[in-house]
Scaffold this motif. Structure first.
Motif, PDB file in Angstrom:
ATOM      1  N   ARG A  47       0.835  -1.207   0.000  1.00 25.66           N
ATOM      2  CA  ARG A  47       0.000   0.000   0.000  1.00 25.66           C
ATOM      3  C   ARG A  47       0.870   1.258   0.000  1.00 25.66           C
ATOM      4  O   ARG A  47       0.628   2.194  -0.760  1.00 25.66           O
ATOM      5  N   THR A  48       1.902   1.266   0.825  1.00 29.00           N
ATOM      6  CA  THR A  48       2.805   2.412   0.908  1.00 29.00           C
ATOM      7  C   THR A  48       3.592   2.575  -0.383  1.00 29.00           C
ATOM      8  O   THR A  48       3.779   3.690  -0.874  1.00 29.00           O
ATOM      9  N   ALA A  49       4.056   1.464  -0.949  1.00 31.25           N
ATOM     10  CA  ALA A  49       4.824   1.519  -2.199  1.00 31.25           C
ATOM     11  C   ALA A  49       3.968   2.052  -3.344  1.00 31.25           C
ATOM     12  O   ALA A  49       4.418   2.893  -4.121  1.00 31.25           O
ATOM     13  N   ALA A  50       2.739   1.572  -3.445  1.00 27.49           N
ATOM     14  CA  ALA A  50       1.845   2.041  -4.507  1.00 27.49           C
ATOM     15  C   ALA A  50       1.588   3.531  -4.365  1.00 27.49           C
ATOM     16  O   ALA A  50       1.605   4.279  -5.349  1.00 27.49           O
ATOM     17  N   LYS A  51       1.373   3.973  -3.152  1.00 26.99           N
ATOM     18  CA  LYS A  51       1.128   5.393  -2.902  1.00 26.99           C
ATOM     19  C   LYS A  51       2.370   6.222  -3.248  1.00 26.99           C
ATOM     20  O   LYS A  51       2.271   7.273  -3.871  1.00 26.99           O
ATOM     21  N   ALA A  52       3.547   5.736  -2.857  1.00 29.67           N
ATOM     22  CA  ALA A  52       4.801   6.443  -3.138  1.00 29.67           C
ATOM     23  C   ALA A  52       5.057   6.546  -4.638  1.00 29.67           C
ATOM     24  O   ALA A  52       5.601   7.550  -5.111  1.00 29.67           O
TER      25      ALA A  52
END
Length: 54
Positions: A4-9
């Protein structure tokens, strides 16, 4: 970092991130059933794939 964090980043959808992970296009590490994205490797990958850096 988690998916989730990687996709957002990366400003992409989770579905696109999973597709890139499954194809081996993006650096990731599997720990059991968990998938993590190493921050420094992800930053390097972005730098290598940024238009104008070729």
């Amino acid at each position: 970092m988690d998916a989730r964090t990687a996709a957002k980043a990366l400003a992409i959808s989770s579905r696109k991130l999973w597709a890139m992970t499954a194809s081996g296009e993006i650096p990731h590490v599997r720990i059991g059933r968990s998938v993590r994205y190493p921050v420094f490797e992800l930053q390097s990958w972005v730098n290598e794939h940024t238009e104008g850096n070729r």
